[in-house]
Write a protein that holds these residues in place. Structure first.
Motif, mmCIF file in Angstrom:
data_model
loop_
_atom_site.group_PDB
_atom_site.id
_atom_site.type_symbol
_atom_site.label_atom_id
_atom_site.label_comp_id
_atom_site.label_asym_id
_atom_site.label_seq_id
_atom_site.Cartn_x
_atom_site.Cartn_y
_atom_site.Cartn_z
ATOM 1 N N TYR A 52 3.685 -4.456 2.431
ATOM 2 C CA TYR A 52 3.095 -5.229 1.339
ATOM 3 C C TYR A 52 1.613 -4.919 1.195
ATOM 4 N N TYR A 53 0.914 -5.017 2.330
ATOM 5 C CA TYR A 53 -0.533 -4.854 2.314
ATOM 6 C C TYR A 53 -0.949 -3.461 1.864
ATOM 7 N N ILE A 56 -0.206 -2.358 -1.813
ATOM 8 C CA ILE A 56 -1.163 -2.857 -2.798
ATOM 9 C C ILE A 56 -2.485 -2.106 -2.698
ATOM 10 N N ILE A 96 6.885 -4.228 -5.154
ATOM 11 C CA ILE A 96 5.447 -4.465 -4.968
ATOM 12 C C ILE A 96 4.651 -3.464 -5.810
ATOM 13 N N ARG A 100 1.710 -3.873 -8.623
ATOM 14 C CA ARG A 100 0.490 -3.562 -7.917
ATOM 15 C C ARG A 100 -0.766 -3.867 -8.737
ATOM 16 N N LEU A 103 -1.397 -7.531 -8.838
ATOM 17 C CA LEU A 103 -1.774 -8.111 -7.540
ATOM 18 C C LEU A 103 -3.182 -7.701 -7.108
ATOM 19 N N GLN A 106 -6.010 -10.062 -7.899
ATOM 20 C CA GLN A 106 -5.803 -11.477 -7.601
ATOM 21 C C GLN A 106 -6.590 -11.952 -6.382
ATOM 22 N N PHE A 108 -6.988 -14.041 -2.753
ATOM 23 C CA PHE A 108 -6.181 -13.927 -1.539
ATOM 24 C C PHE A 108 -4.989 -14.883 -1.575
ATOM 25 N N ILE A 111 -2.210 -13.403 -3.467
ATOM 26 C CA ILE A 111 -1.579 -12.310 -2.710
ATOM 27 C C ILE A 111 -0.670 -12.900 -1.639
ATOM 28 N N TRP A 112 -1.159 -13.993 -1.061
ATOM 29 C CA TRP A 112 -0.366 -14.690 -0.043
ATOM 30 C C TRP A 112 0.935 -15.224 -0.662
ATOM 31 N N GLY A 114 2.390 -14.113 -3.245
ATOM 32 C CA GLY A 114 3.224 -12.951 -3.532
ATOM 33 C C GLY A 114 4.016 -12.530 -2.303
ATOM 34 N N SER A 162 -8.426 -7.248 5.805
ATOM 35 C CA SER A 162 -8.927 -7.077 4.443
ATOM 36 C C SER A 162 -10.455 -7.197 4.446
#
Lengths: 176, 290
Positions: A52-53, A56, A96, A100, A103, A106, A108, A111-112, A114, A162
């Motif tokens: 996920y991380y 993005i 995702i 992208r 997201l 956006q 945090f 994103i969380w 999501g 991040s």
């Protein structure tokens, strides 16, 4: 010139190193027998965090075949139906990637949220595939617990990274 | 191949192709396809050493945290252990006496010796006690004389059996897994039953005769029926019996396995030999000490 080149090289190593280190940590959490009770039940979702991380922030780092391979390794380690995690991770990444652009801009919190959505979908899919594969109606409870726990753990893994990532980004382009 | 167009098109279709491949693999796995089975074992063999190396620092880190926390309870534990030691010393004397007695009875009756048990100890490299599958991966395989069907014990009791073996790796199906069925015996009544995994911490006794006098606290051991597992390996104790069945708590903490022993009983050989004579004394003695 040389110093600039060195600096950018260092930055590149830093970024890729960071990404790979995070992958490694999450991979170990999803595989190694760390003596943390009931770790096994929340394992599969750790790699989903990484997918996920990085999908993005740095999609080039995790091409689909790499995600597929990670999934197969997870299947082997967890004795899941061979291909199940590969299917879930590739599908998740594809979803995702399609979101992208949305997201990226956006907060945090979004994103969380999501991640919570993706983790829930992945969990439900895992449960469904296990039921189909074994022709046994498993209780979905352990899966739901796993989704909730990993969603709560998400900031713990991703926030510091991040922050570092942002620091590296701003450092890399002081003019902007 | 046209360069330029092809990679872009391929890149877009790639996830779909991979997903289809994954579904195909799952279907083949479901059908117990031999090539997929071989592929899995080969991959398992490749991953196992890599994972051992990668996870080593993490494991020692967690271990060191563990040792710090245990340091605090050291004194209380020491007192408790000393008391236990005195008690066990008496048991040890009793065991020696019984062993000698047992040996002389066996000689009198000319009983065929139990098959020799060989142990291989290994550290679990992946205990994916996942939500739906309970299994563990070991870094030992055919090269270490591990065979399919071998019993796997932790310090206290049976934890599972080997279901897949590669050259340097093997997979253990834990007794808590939904697919695990172990022929057992209730030690005090000699009642036979099947111990079934239920995907939770407790195991359920099934196929019990209706008149079997179940008492909580009774020990459950393997019966050796079916010839796959050696007889009399301890598994657990009965913790409750009621309308929802008879439940057994395993002796080992299945959720936190570290070191396990694979028990290779040479059962097949014992069956095929059908000889009364025990194995040569030198080998016999050495292996029993292990």
């Amino acid at each position: 010139m040389a110093s600039v080149w060195n600096e950018s090289l260092l930055r590149m190593i830093g970024r890729w190193g960071l990404a790979l280190a995070m992958l490694l940590v999450l991979f170990v959490f999803s595989a190694a027998p760390l003596e943390i009770a009931r770790l096994g039940e929340i394992r599969p979702v750790f790699m989903l965090m990484a997918v996920y991380y990085w999908t993005i922030l740095r999609p080039a780092l995790l091409p689909a075949p790499a995600v597929f391979a990670i999934g197969l390794v997870l299947d082997l380690l967890s004795a899941a139906p061979f291909g199940m995690n590969a299917l879930i991770l590739v599908l998740a990444q594809w979803l995702i990637r399609s979101q992208r652009k949305f997201l990226l801009g956006q907060s945090f919190l979004m994103i969380w949220a999501g991640f919570a959505a993706i983790a829930t979908g992945a969990g439900l899919m895992q449960w469904g595939l296990f039921v189909m594969f074994n022709l046994t109606l498993f209780s979905a409870k352990p899966m739901l617990v796993s989704v909730v726990i990993s969603t709560l753990l998400f900031p713990l893994f991703v926030w510091p990274l991040s922050a570092v990532h942002k620091a590296l980004m701003t450092h890399s382009s002081p003019t902007s | 191949m046209t360069v330029g167009m092809a990679p872009a098109l391929f890149g877009r279709a790639l996830p779909a192709i991979l997903m289809m491949l994954a579904v195909t693999l799952m279907a083949l796995h479901r059908m117990n396809s031999l090539p997929v089975e071989r592929l899995r074992v080969a991959l398992m063999d490749t991953i196992t050493p890599v994972l051992t190396v990668i996870s080593a620092p993490f494991i020692s880190f967690v271990d060191s945290i563990d040792s710090v926390t245990t340091m605090r309870s050291l004194k209380a534990e020491n007192i408790q252990l000393q008391e236990e030691n005195i008690r066990l010393q008496q048991w040890y004397e009793a065991a020696l006496k019984l062993q000698a007695e047992n040996q002389s009875f066996r000689e009198l009756l000319n009983v065929k010796a139990d098959p020799t048990l060989n142990f291989v100890t290994a550290r679990v490299i992946s205990d994916s006690g996942g939500a739906f599958v309970k299994s563990a991966l070991l870094p030992i395989g055919i090269a270490d004389k591990v065979q399919k069907g071998n019993a796997v014990m932790s310090g206290h009791g049976l934890v599972g059996r080997v279901t897949e073996v590669g050259q340097r790796s093997s997979r253990v199906l834990l007794i808590t897994d939904l697919n695990s069925r172990i022929p057992v015996i209730i030690q005090n009544t000699r009642t036979k039953a099947i111990l079934a995994g239920k995907n939770q911490d407790l195991l359920r006794l099934e196929r019990l005769p209706t008149d079997s006098g179940i008492t909580t606290g009774a020990r459950i051991v393997t019966s050796g029926d079916g010839g796959q597992l050696p007889a009399d390996l301890p598994i657990g104790t009965i913790v409750s019996s009621g309308a929802d069945g008879v439940w057994v708590k395993p002796l080992s903490d299945i959720n936190r396995l570290t070191y396990v022993q694979v028990v290779n009983a040479d059962l097949d050989q014992a069956l095929s030999d059908g000889e009364i004579t025990p194995p040569p004394p030198s080998e016999h003695g050495n292996k029993n000490k292990l």
